[in-house]
Motif scaffolding. Sequence first.
Motif, PDB file in Angstrom:
ATOM      1  N   TYR A   1       7.029  26.045  72.443  1.00 21.87           N
ATOM      2  CA  TYR A   1       7.740  27.018  73.269  1.00 21.87           C
ATOM      3  C   TYR A   1       8.070  28.200  72.381  1.00 21.87           C
ATOM      4  O   TYR A   1       8.680  28.029  71.321  1.00 21.87           O
TER       5      TYR A   1
ATOM      6  N   ASN B   1      11.186  34.349  73.740  1.00 19.43           N
ATOM      7  CA  ASN B   1      10.885  35.698  74.195  1.00 19.43           C
ATOM      8  C   ASN B   1      12.120  36.228  74.918  1.00 19.43           C
ATOM      9  O   ASN B   1      12.329  35.925  76.083  1.00 19.43           O
TER      10      ASN B   1
ATOM     11  N   ARG C   1      14.364  33.788  77.144  1.00 24.98           N
ATOM     12  CA  ARG C   1      13.633  32.677  77.737  1.00 24.98           C
ATOM     13  C   ARG C   1      12.651  32.100  76.718  1.00 24.98           C
ATOM     14  O   ARG C   1      12.446  32.667  75.656  1.00 24.98           O
TER      15      ARG C   1
ATOM     16  N   GLU D   1       8.687  30.618  76.427  1.00 27.57           N
ATOM     17  CA  GLU D   1       7.383  30.515  77.082  1.00 27.57           C
ATOM     18  C   GLU D   1       6.611  29.317  76.530  1.00 27.57           C
ATOM     19  O   GLU D   1       6.481  29.163  75.319  1.00 27.57           O
ATOM     20  N   LYS D   2       6.089  28.504  77.418  1.00 30.57           N
ATOM     21  CA  LYS D   2       5.295  27.335  77.030  1.00 30.57           C
ATOM     22  C   LYS D   2       3.887  27.788  76.658  1.00 30.57           C
ATOM     23  O   LYS D   2       3.279  28.608  77.337  1.00 30.57           O
ATOM     24  N   LEU D   3       3.383  27.231  75.550  1.00 20.50           N
ATOM     25  CA  LEU D   3       2.034  27.548  75.100  1.00 20.50           C
ATOM     26  C   LEU D   3       1.395  26.259  74.578  1.00 20.50           C
ATOM     27  O   LEU D   3       1.971  25.575  73.731  1.00 20.50           O
TER      28      LEU D   3
ATOM     29  N   SER E   1      -4.705  32.915  76.684  1.00 23.32           N
ATOM     30  CA  SER E   1      -3.982  33.661  77.719  1.00 23.32           C
ATOM     31  C   SER E   1      -3.562  35.065  77.282  1.00 23.32           C
ATOM     32  O   SER E   1      -3.037  35.813  78.084  1.00 23.32           O
TER      33      SER E   1
ATOM     34  N   LYS F   1       0.781  37.004  71.946  1.00 19.91           N
ATOM     35  CA  LYS F   1       2.236  36.834  71.954  1.00 19.91           C
ATOM     36  C   LYS F   1       2.762  37.297  70.604  1.00 19.91           C
ATOM     37  O   LYS F   1       2.094  37.134  69.584  1.00 19.91           O
TER      38      LYS F   1
END
Length: 118
Positions: free
Chosen positions: A16, A19, A22, A24-26, A47, A50
């Motif tokens: 995670y 950001n 929050r 973000e799952k990766l 995707s 980041k």
Amino acid sequence: MQKTDLQSYALNEVIYISNRNRFEKLLKKDILYIEAQGAYVDIYAISGKKNLSTHLKSFLSQIGDTTFIQVSRKHAVNIIHIQEILSDSIIIDKQVISTSKMYRNNLLEKLPIIRSKP
């Protein structure tokens, strides 16, 4: 496998990324390579890119996965996505990533290389 074993396995496959307010799952397998930019790293994934406020060495120690190998002062790669290894660079997703002699032997030791006859 028990449910807790499955959950542990699933959690070992993701990270995670913070950001702002929050996370973000990766998926680790979707990360192509990481590039250091001073006190930040750019994470290039399937995707997209980041950005994370951390150093490359810290990122690699936090991710704790042997499929990620540092190949230069600025770059670490996910060995799963290496398409070609040249004398001074690696090709991943049509991107040429410079390698240094200092890290090259470590990379080659980790890969299952089949050599031709001498």
